[in-house]
Design an enzyme around this catalytic site. Structure first.
Site, PDB file in Angstrom:
ATOM      1  N   ARG A 238       1.881 -11.636   5.715  1.00  0.00           N
ATOM      2  CA  ARG A 238       3.352 -11.713   5.787  1.00  0.00           C
ATOM      3  C   ARG A 238       3.907 -11.104   7.077  1.00  0.00           C
ATOM      4  NH1 ARG A 238       6.215 -10.757   0.177  1.00  0.00           N
ATOM      5  NH2 ARG A 238       7.937 -11.434   1.468  1.00  0.00           N
TER       6      ARG A 238
ATOM      7  N   HIS B  23      -5.065 -14.725   9.347  1.00  0.00           N
ATOM      8  CA  HIS B  23      -3.957 -13.779   9.510  1.00  0.00           C
ATOM      9  C   HIS B  23      -4.323 -12.559  10.357  1.00  0.00           C
ATOM     10  CE1 HIS B  23      -2.210 -16.281   6.434  1.00  0.00           C
ATOM     11  NE2 HIS B  23      -3.147 -15.947   5.577  1.00  0.00           N
TER      12      HIS B  23
ATOM     13  N   ARG C  29      22.352  15.967  -6.756  1.00  0.00           N
ATOM     14  CA  ARG C  29      22.264  14.515  -6.500  1.00  0.00           C
ATOM     15  C   ARG C  29      22.328  13.732  -7.803  1.00  0.00           C
ATOM     16  NH1 ARG C  29      21.639  13.380  -1.413  1.00  0.00           N
ATOM     17  NH2 ARG C  29      21.128  15.189  -0.136  1.00  0.00           N
TER      18      ARG C  29
ATOM     19  N   PRO D  72       0.835  -1.211   0.000  1.00  0.00           N
ATOM     20  CA  PRO D  72       0.000   0.000   0.000  1.00  0.00           C
ATOM     21  C   PRO D  72       0.869   1.261   0.000  1.00  0.00           C
ATOM     22  CG  PRO D  72      -0.669  -1.518   1.750  1.00  0.00           C
ATOM     23  CD  PRO D  72       0.605  -2.044   1.177  1.00  0.00           C
ATOM     24  N   GLU D  73       0.504   2.206  -0.832  1.00  0.00           N
ATOM     25  CA  GLU D  73       1.207   3.486  -0.886  1.00  0.00           C
ATOM     26  C   GLU D  73       0.265   4.569  -0.359  1.00  0.00           C
ATOM     27  OE1 GLU D  73       3.066   4.062  -4.742  1.00  0.00           O
ATOM     28  OE2 GLU D  73       3.261   1.908  -5.028  1.00  0.00           O
TER      29      GLU D  73
END
Ligand SMILES: [Zn+2]
Length: 285
Positions: A113, A94, A156, A2-3
């Site tokens: 996970r 889970h 950079r 998820p973002e």
């Protein structure tokens, strides 16, 4: 994983359910979730407190409780925060954490996970320190300007995709939204970020915002485990311009989309619309 748009989708769904409501009981079934803190210690800090606001910072969900107690969660790879239906038992696969609310609603943190985390922070100073060391500018906030992006990028040599993925620079952008923003901006993911022109940085700033907002509008992307708080899938995966579209025609020029690796991640690009960086001349002696 998820973002920002996926976490913001959950926040928007849950805020009306939890704000102003007492968190009666936090039950941590998997101690790894809050390690190194002990589950009993975390529960004691939050049980019986009123949830004043549900906020978000980057990919973190922030339960703001009374007396400046903050319960901060991260879904990581496969975490979901689901609203339990009133009549169901909580026998979810889970299941790692259960939150019982004063209204009788329950929030269930499931996570195959088990990389998701929870932490309690006492006081605004502790919260600011926690995020200050982890997260950079909030891309949907007023501080995310072309100038701010330029100041971070100056000098950079890191590829622009790696730069966008580093949470200490731009908080909340991950693999999906970095690809979509770079495509919209016509910038190759391997371009050194310090080589972008002022105009390109201004365009990239805008396309990051547009891509994140499109994700939120679609209630996130469900390419693997992500579910909204009501268990439904998001639909942004159906609207990807380039991400996960290897071999399909570019939506702008119809040349096939290529997959390459950038910042260690599968990266999708149209190399006509996003020209490869030219090799630097090396002055060998
Ligand atoms: Zn193209």
């Amino acid at each position: 994983m998820p973002e920002l748009p996926e976490v913001e989708t959950i926040r928007r769904q849950l805020a009306p359910v939890v704000e102003g409501v007492v968190l009666e009981r936090l039950e941590i079934l998997d101690p790894r979730w809050c390690a190194p803190a002990a589950p009993a210690e975390v529960a004691a800090a939050v049980d019986g407190r009123r949830i004043e606001r549900l906020g978000r910072r980057g990919k973190y969900l922030v339960f703001e409780l009374d007396e400046e107690v903050f319960l901060v969660m991260h879904l990581r790879m496969t975490g979901n925060l689901l609203l339990g239906a009133p009549d169901e038992t909580d026998e979810r696969p889970h299941l790692r954490v259960r939150m019982e609310l004063g209204t009788g609603d329950r929030l269930l943190f499931t996570d195959p996970r088990r990389f998701g985390t929870g932490v309690v922070l006492l006081g605004e100073a502790a919260r600011d320190e926690y995020f200050g060391s982890r997260l950079g500018v909030e891309p949907l906030g007023a501080d995310f300007t072309a100038e701010a992006l330029g100041a971070m990028a100056a000098g950079r040599t890191a590829p622009v995709k790696a730069f966008l993925l580093s949470q200490e620079r731009v908080a909340g952008v991950g693999n999906i939204y970095a690809d979509e923003a770079l495509f919209r901006a016509g910038i190759h993911p391997l371009r050194p970020v310090g080589s972008l022109t002022k105009l390109q940085l201004a365009i990239l700033r805008d396309t990051v915002v547009v891509s994140l907002e499109a994700g939120i509008d679609a209630r996130g992307a469900s390419i693997d485990d992500f579910r909204n708080a009501d268990g439904a899938r998001g639909s942004f995966q159906d609207r990807f311009l380039v991400h996960r579209r290897e071999g399909e025609p570019c939506p702008t020029c119809e040349r096939p989309i290529r997959k390459l690796r950038a910042a260690g991640r599968g990266t999708y690009v149209c190399e006509r619309c996003q020209p490869r960086p030219r090799r630097r001349k090396t002055n060998k002696p």
